[in-house]
Design an enzyme around this catalytic site. Sequence first.
Site, PDB file in Angstrom:
ATOM      1  N   ASP A  26       0.813  -1.180  -0.006  1.00 60.88           N
ATOM      2  CA  ASP A  26      -0.047   0.010  -0.039  1.00 60.88           C
ATOM      3  C   ASP A  26       0.803   1.310  -0.177  1.00 60.88           C
ATOM      4  OD1 ASP A  26       1.094   0.053   2.472  1.00 60.88           O
ATOM      5  OD2 ASP A  26      -0.868   0.060   3.599  1.00 60.88           O
ATOM      6  N   CYS A  76      -7.099 -28.159   5.887  1.00 55.39           N
ATOM      7  CA  CYS A  76      -6.096 -27.665   6.491  1.00 55.39           C
ATOM      8  C   CYS A  76      -5.331 -28.318   7.657  1.00 55.39           C
ATOM      9  CB  CYS A  76      -6.383 -26.261   7.108  1.00 55.39           C
ATOM     10  SG  CYS A  76      -6.871 -26.327   8.843  1.00 55.39           S
ATOM     11  N   CYS A 100     -12.622 -29.667   6.564  1.00 55.37           N
ATOM     12  CA  CYS A 100     -11.578 -28.586   6.155  1.00 55.37           C
ATOM     13  C   CYS A 100     -10.292 -29.766   5.860  1.00 55.37           C
ATOM     14  CB  CYS A 100     -11.396 -27.880   7.257  1.00 55.37           C
ATOM     15  SG  CYS A 100      -9.707 -26.581   7.040  1.00 55.37           S
ATOM     16  N   ASP A 131      -7.979  -7.712   0.396  1.00 55.66           N
ATOM     17  CA  ASP A 131      -7.149  -7.790   1.328  1.00 55.66           C
ATOM     18  C   ASP A 131      -7.791  -7.710   2.500  1.00 55.66           C
ATOM     19  OD1 ASP A 131      -6.923  -4.942   0.993  1.00 55.66           O
ATOM     20  OD2 ASP A 131      -5.767  -5.274   2.806  1.00 55.66           O
ATOM     21  N   CYS A 183      -6.818 -28.666  10.930  1.00 52.18           N
ATOM     22  CA  CYS A 183      -8.083 -29.441  11.162  1.00 52.18           C
ATOM     23  C   CYS A 183      -7.522 -31.066  10.746  1.00 52.18           C
ATOM     24  CB  CYS A 183      -8.977 -29.057   9.961  1.00 52.18           C
ATOM     25  SG  CYS A 183      -9.876 -27.627  10.622  1.00 52.18           S
ATOM     26  N   GLY A 187       1.026   3.707   2.169  1.00 54.86           N
ATOM     27  CA  GLY A 187       1.346   4.435   3.522  1.00 54.86           C
ATOM     28  C   GLY A 187       0.364   5.335   3.955  1.00 54.86           C
ATOM     29  N   GLY A 188      -0.351   5.799   3.065  1.00 57.02           N
ATOM     30  CA  GLY A 188      -1.389   7.026   3.342  1.00 57.02           C
ATOM     31  C   GLY A 188      -2.363   6.485   4.341  1.00 57.02           C
ATOM     32  N   HIS A 190      -5.697 -22.134  10.033  1.00 54.12           N
ATOM     33  CA  HIS A 190      -6.971 -22.466   9.575  1.00 54.12           C
ATOM     34  C   HIS A 190      -7.751 -21.274   8.957  1.00 54.12           C
ATOM     35  CE1 HIS A 190     -10.973 -23.933   9.627  1.00 54.12           C
ATOM     36  NE2 HIS A 190     -11.466 -22.925   9.985  1.00 54.12           N
TER      37      HIS A 190
END
Length: 398
Positions: free
Chosen positions: A112, A328, A326, A288, A331, A114-115, A357
Amino acid sequence: MKQPLNFSACLRKYLVVLRFKNEFRVSKKSTDSRARTGQIKTARGVIETPIFMPVGTLGTVKALSPEELTACGARIILGNTYHLYLRPGCEVIDLFGGLHRFMHWDGPILTDSGGFQVFSLAKLSKITETGYTFQSHVDGSRHTLTPEKSIEVQLSLDSDIMMCLDQCIQYPASREEAEAALELTTRWAERCFDFWKGNRRPQNNLFGIVQGGMFPDLRERSAQQLTALDFPGFAIGGLSVGEPIDLMREMADFTLPLLPDGKPTYVMGVGTPEDLVELVALGADMFDCVMPTRNARNGQLFTASGTLNIANARFRTDTGPIEADCTCYTCRHYSRAYLRHLYKTRELLAYRLNTLHNIHYYLNLMAAIRSAIDHDAFADFRRAFYSRRNISIGAGHP
Ligand SMILES: [Zn+2]
């Protein structure tokens, strides 16, 4: 002998650069919404869209190693210009030739400007035509962040997708405030664009950010002004700043069609799983949000049927995983009872396992969305998504 060798190395590098081209290609468009899949080609890899980008504020996605991120399916992560500029500082990152080697992540990175952090974290002194003048939230030191400085820092990070410095405003803001901020944002975008054109390497892309508060005509003006510049992509900023959820989606619905069809669109700082599904339906490609990582550290775990709080007493003797289907790492190996125990005793492993997860959940959700669009079944996917969460289509936070 030395001269020809150097010449040959330079020539090879030059040819690689000549062959390389950043580009965005739309693969499939949904027939019953504006949802679409595509590919953003960068020097450090291809990003399949729609994509969620885990947030790595200080050069780390908190609690996870790059290998763990890759295993979760992460293809691009965020870095934060304001934080990295203050700590460790560009002179340290320059020793590594950029953020990738410094943090051992060789995939694409978006930074980004920085603003937003100057606006939300720093002790802000003033905004002028020149830029932001602020005091660091770390040590009180004084700094000036101009559009050129923001791009210079992002070039030092060697970011694959850099963002223009923009002026953020609070919600609610008056029409006069929103209008002045959008006009300044446009003038800064022109300065960012010129500095980027003059100093970029082939791998560094720059996105413009549409502002305009909650005023459709100002959003339209901002989009017109920014799309006059040939940015490789466009973002919608100033959303998810405290406004009602319906208003956020209304603004995105209005603004997204104003952006060029052949460029990636990024809705910044959003959001919940429901937000992602709804914004994909409106044509957004990139997202994001700190939610999956921050909530993980607070014991809030995402599942297809809603969010669970692992600290809850009902999990004390629960031998099952967070989510039965799941895949992952967490899990596959750990029970809710163990995760609750780790969390209640503030063991460090809790942060890692919970984050794994949640990041997996978000990235898996995006993969399922892409697959549904590719099979032109996004409407069916959306219905099934809401029916598992037991809420009606288009609803907000459960
Ligand atoms: Zn899981």
